[in-house]
Design a protein around this motif. Structure first.
Motif, PDB file in Angstrom:
ATOM      1  N   TYR A  36      26.282   8.974 -29.224  1.00  0.00           N
ATOM      2  CA  TYR A  36      24.880   8.956 -29.633  1.00  0.00           C
ATOM      3  C   TYR A  36      24.322   7.565 -29.357  1.00  0.00           C
ATOM      4  CZ  TYR A  36      20.683   8.929 -32.445  1.00  0.00           C
ATOM      5  OH  TYR A  36      19.380   8.819 -32.855  1.00  0.00           O
ATOM      6  N   GLU A  38      21.277   5.185 -30.322  1.00  0.00           N
ATOM      7  CA  GLU A  38      20.197   5.050 -31.291  1.00  0.00           C
ATOM      8  C   GLU A  38      18.888   4.647 -30.604  1.00  0.00           C
ATOM      9  OE1 GLU A  38      19.620   3.199 -35.674  1.00  0.00           O
ATOM     10  OE2 GLU A  38      20.443   1.832 -34.183  1.00  0.00           O
ATOM     11  N   TYR A  43      21.863  12.368 -27.760  1.00  0.00           N
ATOM     12  CA  TYR A  43      23.297  12.612 -27.721  1.00  0.00           C
ATOM     13  C   TYR A  43      23.719  12.773 -26.268  1.00  0.00           C
ATOM     14  CZ  TYR A  43      22.493  13.863 -32.597  1.00  0.00           C
ATOM     15  OH  TYR A  43      22.135  13.854 -33.917  1.00  0.00           O
ATOM     16  N   MET A  67      30.686   8.647 -36.245  1.00  0.00           N
ATOM     17  CA  MET A  67      29.732   9.739 -36.484  1.00  0.00           C
ATOM     18  C   MET A  67      28.902   9.554 -37.743  1.00  0.00           C
ATOM     19  SD  MET A  67      31.658  13.167 -35.190  1.00  0.00           S
ATOM     20  CE  MET A  67      30.277  14.262 -35.456  1.00  0.00           C
ATOM     21  N   TRP A  70      25.538   8.679 -36.831  1.00  0.00           N
ATOM     22  CA  TRP A  70      24.728   9.661 -36.099  1.00  0.00           C
ATOM     23  C   TRP A  70      23.770  10.345 -37.069  1.00  0.00           C
ATOM     24  CZ3 TRP A  70      27.916  13.010 -32.158  1.00  0.00           C
ATOM     25  CH2 TRP A  70      28.681  12.175 -31.329  1.00  0.00           C
TER      26      TRP A  70
END
Length: 112
Positions: A36, A38, A43, A67, A70
């Motif tokens: 991922y 930011e 993704y 994660m 995420w």
């Protein structure tokens, strides 16, 4: 937190991933996201992450071991908006007796 969700959901013969690669999804390809970003808010699967890194070398991307950073999965959010018994029926009513959101059909037949 995203870590509490299953990594994939089975629906018939199709596999729906909790986190799908956004780039692949735009091309109607179903690939599980491994990273991922930011800054991009997207993704990426392994192949797409490699291309992303070539274009945006200064972006920080988080892998599956991170994660917790995420955002909540799109499928998890969508799952909360649709009745699990009557597929396609949107959740519209809150049942105070059962403390749950319901679709119109469930409300009429099961939660009067």
């Amino acid at each position: 937190m995203a870590s509490g969700f299953e990594s994939l959901l089975h629906r018939g013969s199709d596999v729906e991933y909790e986190f799908c690669c956004d780039t692949c999804e735009e091309k109607d390809v179903n690939m599980e996201a491994q990273f991922y970003c930011e800054k991009c808010s997207k993704y990426y699967c392994n192949p797409c992450a490699g291309l992303h890194d070539q274009l945006y070398s200064k972006h920080v991307r988080w892998g599956r071991k991170d994660m917790k950073k995420w955002p909540v999965a799109k499928t998890a959010i969508n799952k909360l908006k649709v009745c699990q018994i009557h597929s396609g029926e949107k959740l519209r009513v809150f049942c105070e007796n059962h403390s749950q959101m319901l679709g119109t059909v469930c409300h009429i037949y099961s939660h009067q």
